[in-house]
Design a protein around this motif. Structure first.
Motif, PDB file in Angstrom:
ATOM      1  N   GLU A   1      -0.606  15.270  -1.309  1.00 16.13           N
ATOM      2  CA  GLU A   1      -1.556  14.422  -0.579  1.00 16.13           C
ATOM      3  C   GLU A   1      -1.087  12.969  -0.537  1.00 16.13           C
ATOM      4  N   HIS A   2      -0.632  12.465  -1.681  1.00 10.86           N
ATOM      5  CA  HIS A   2      -0.127  11.084  -1.719  1.00 10.86           C
ATOM      6  C   HIS A   2       1.118  10.922  -0.851  1.00 10.86           C
ATOM      7  N   TYR A   3       2.016  11.873  -0.945  1.00  8.79           N
ATOM      8  CA  TYR A   3       3.244  11.789  -0.149  1.00  8.79           C
ATOM      9  C   TYR A   3       2.951  11.881   1.350  1.00  8.79           C
ATOM     10  N   LEU A   4       2.008  12.719   1.723  1.00  2.02           N
ATOM     11  CA  LEU A   4       1.637  12.800   3.140  1.00  2.02           C
ATOM     12  C   LEU A   4       0.993  11.502   3.616  1.00  2.02           C
ATOM     13  N   GLN A   5       0.176  10.884   2.766  1.00  5.10           N
ATOM     14  CA  GLN A   5      -0.416   9.588   3.120  1.00  5.10           C
ATOM     15  C   GLN A   5       0.670   8.528   3.273  1.00  5.10           C
ATOM     16  N   ALA A   6       1.625   8.539   2.363  1.00  3.45           N
ATOM     17  CA  ALA A   6       2.729   7.579   2.430  1.00  3.45           C
ATOM     18  C   ALA A   6       3.550   7.794   3.698  1.00  3.45           C
ATOM     19  N   LEU A   7       3.784   9.052   4.039  1.00  2.00           N
ATOM     20  CA  LEU A   7       4.530   9.343   5.260  1.00  2.00           C
ATOM     21  C   LEU A   7       3.773   8.850   6.492  1.00  2.00           C
ATOM     22  N   ALA A   8       2.472   9.075   6.519  1.00  2.00           N
ATOM     23  CA  ALA A   8       1.672   8.606   7.658  1.00  2.00           C
ATOM     24  C   ALA A   8       1.761   7.083   7.785  1.00  2.00           C
ATOM     25  N   LEU A   9       1.674   6.383   6.667  1.00  2.00           N
ATOM     26  CA  LEU A   9       1.825   4.925   6.695  1.00  2.00           C
ATOM     27  C   LEU A   9       3.207   4.525   7.196  1.00  2.00           C
ATOM     28  N   ALA A  10       4.222   5.161   6.680  1.00  2.00           N
ATOM     29  CA  ALA A  10       5.591   4.828   7.077  1.00  2.00           C
ATOM     30  C   ALA A  10       5.819   5.091   8.561  1.00  2.00           C
TER      31      ALA A  10
ATOM     32  N   HIS B   1       0.840  -1.199   0.000  1.00  2.00           N
ATOM     33  CA  HIS B   1       0.000   0.000   0.000  1.00  2.00           C
ATOM     34  C   HIS B   1       0.877   1.251   0.000  1.00  2.00           C
ATOM     35  N   TRP B   2       1.941   1.228   0.788  1.00  2.00           N
ATOM     36  CA  TRP B   2       2.878   2.363   0.809  1.00  2.00           C
ATOM     37  C   TRP B   2       3.473   2.567  -0.581  1.00  2.00           C
ATOM     38  N   LYS B   3       3.919   1.480  -1.207  1.00  2.00           N
ATOM     39  CA  LYS B   3       4.534   1.592  -2.543  1.00  2.00           C
ATOM     40  C   LYS B   3       3.558   2.183  -3.554  1.00  2.00           C
ATOM     41  N   ARG B   4       2.315   1.704  -3.545  1.00  2.00           N
ATOM     42  CA  ARG B   4       1.322   2.242  -4.485  1.00  2.00           C
ATOM     43  C   ARG B   4       1.069   3.725  -4.226  1.00  2.00           C
ATOM     44  N   THR B   5       1.071   4.116  -2.955  1.00  2.00           N
ATOM     45  CA  THR B   5       0.833   5.518  -2.608  1.00  2.00           C
ATOM     46  C   THR B   5       1.985   6.393  -3.075  1.00  2.00           C
ATOM     47  N   ILE B   6       3.203   5.944  -2.868  1.00  2.00           N
ATOM     48  CA  ILE B   6       4.386   6.691  -3.337  1.00  2.00           C
ATOM     49  C   ILE B   6       4.379   6.786  -4.862  1.00  2.00           C
ATOM     50  N   GLU B   7       4.075   5.681  -5.522  1.00  2.00           N
ATOM     51  CA  GLU B   7       4.049   5.694  -6.987  1.00  2.00           C
ATOM     52  C   GLU B   7       2.988   6.656  -7.514  1.00  2.00           C
ATOM     53  N   ALA B   8       1.837   6.688  -6.851  1.00  2.00           N
ATOM     54  CA  ALA B   8       0.790   7.639  -7.253  1.00  2.00           C
ATOM     55  C   ALA B   8       1.279   9.071  -7.067  1.00  2.00           C
ATOM     56  N   GLY B   9       1.976   9.320  -5.956  1.00  4.07           N
ATOM     57  CA  GLY B   9       2.544  10.643  -5.720  1.00  4.07           C
ATOM     58  C   GLY B   9       3.582  11.004  -6.762  1.00  4.07           C
ATOM     59  N   ASN B  10       4.429  10.046  -7.112  1.00  3.44           N
ATOM     60  CA  ASN B  10       5.456  10.294  -8.130  1.00  3.44           C
ATOM     61  C   ASN B  10       4.818  10.602  -9.487  1.00  3.44           C
ATOM     62  N   HIS B  11       3.744   9.901  -9.807  1.00  4.35           N
ATOM     63  CA  HIS B  11       3.033  10.151 -11.061  1.00  4.35           C
ATOM     64  C   HIS B  11       2.474  11.580 -11.074  1.00  4.35           C
ATOM     65  N   CYS B  12       1.842  11.980  -9.982  1.00  9.08           N
ATOM     66  CA  CYS B  12       1.298  13.343  -9.882  1.00  9.08           C
ATOM     67  C   CYS B  12       2.416  14.379  -9.939  1.00  9.08           C
ATOM     68  N   PHE B  13       3.525  14.086  -9.258  1.00 10.46           N
ATOM     69  CA  PHE B  13       4.673  14.994  -9.254  1.00 10.46           C
ATOM     70  C   PHE B  13       5.166  15.205 -10.684  1.00 10.46           C
ATOM     71  N   ALA B  14       5.339  14.100 -11.415  1.00 10.50           N
ATOM     72  CA  ALA B  14       5.844  14.182 -12.789  1.00 10.50           C
ATOM     73  C   ALA B  14       4.891  14.960 -13.692  1.00 10.50           C
ATOM     74  N   ALA B  15       3.599  14.896 -13.375  1.00  4.78           N
ATOM     75  CA  ALA B  15       2.595  15.611 -14.169  1.00  4.78           C
ATOM     76  C   ALA B  15       2.423  17.057 -13.734  1.00  4.78           C
ATOM     77  N   GLY B  16       3.153  17.459 -12.685  1.00 14.20           N
ATOM     78  CA  GLY B  16       3.044  18.830 -12.196  1.00 14.20           C
ATOM     79  C   GLY B  16       1.815  19.079 -11.348  1.00 14.20           C
ATOM     80  N   ASN B  17       1.168  18.034 -10.900  1.00 17.03           N
ATOM     81  CA  ASN B  17      -0.006  18.154 -10.038  1.00 17.03           C
ATOM     82  C   ASN B  17       0.463  18.141  -8.581  1.00 17.03           C
ATOM     83  N   TRP B  18       0.934  19.300  -8.126  1.00 20.20           N
ATOM     84  CA  TRP B  18       1.591  19.418  -6.822  1.00 20.20           C
ATOM     85  C   TRP B  18       0.667  19.096  -5.654  1.00 20.20           C
ATOM     86  N   VAL B  19      -0.580  19.530  -5.716  1.00 16.68           N
ATOM     87  CA  VAL B  19      -1.502  19.310  -4.604  1.00 16.68           C
ATOM     88  C   VAL B  19      -1.760  17.818  -4.407  1.00 16.68           C
TER      89      VAL B  19
END
Length: 146
Positions: free
Chosen positions: A25-34, A3-21
């Motif tokens: 959100e994905h990175y904060l969720q991943a951090l909470a899980l970690a 679940h953490w990996k999928r969340t980070i990957e989703a965040g990375n996808h958004c990051f690459a697309a320039g969707n910062w918000v």
């Protein structure tokens, strides 16, 4: 961990697309899980790596947003927690050893950040002193972690 990996990957996808918000959100969720699973994952090295990657991805995001002080906060939070883990004799030895190994990376990332962007109050407190001759500059190209 999946679940953490999928969340980070989703965040990375958004990051690459320039969707910062959405990336934040994905990175904060991943951090909470970690953070919640830090001492609970069977693989101590993976647990510490997830913790560090979550912090560093947030740091990179804030650097891209022109917020180097927030970047410093995330880099310091990661490094400081690892140092605390190394010193905490109540933690399993495998977790303490993993924290020590990963603290070398977090330390080098902090030094690189200070060299490029200057020292900030938390970096000075954590490292004990300002790094001389470290001017604050415009954000550099972000490093991506996976």
């Amino acid at each position: 961990m999946e679940h953490w990996k999928r969340t980070i990957e989703a965040g990375n996808h958004c990051f690459a697309a320039g969707n910062w918000v959405e990336a934040r959100e994905h990175y904060l969720q991943a951090l909470a899980l970690a953070q919640v699973l830090y001492q609970r994952w069977a693989d101590a090295d993976a647990a510490v790596a997830a913790f560090v990657v979550s912090h560093h991805n947030l740091a990179d995001l804030h650097l891209c947003l022109g917020q180097p002080e927030e970047t410093a906060e995330y880099l310091c939070a990661s490094h400081e927690r690892l140092l605390q883990s190394v010193a905490d004799e109540t933690l399993p030895q495998a977790l303490r050893d993993a924290a020590l190994r990963h603290s070398r990376t977090t330390y080098l990332e902090l030094l690189q950040f200070i060299g490029e962007h200057g020292a900030y109050p938390r970096t000075e407190r954590l490292l004990g002193q300002p790094v001389p001759g470290s001017p604050r500059t415009a954000p550099a190209t972000s490093r991506r972690y996976h």
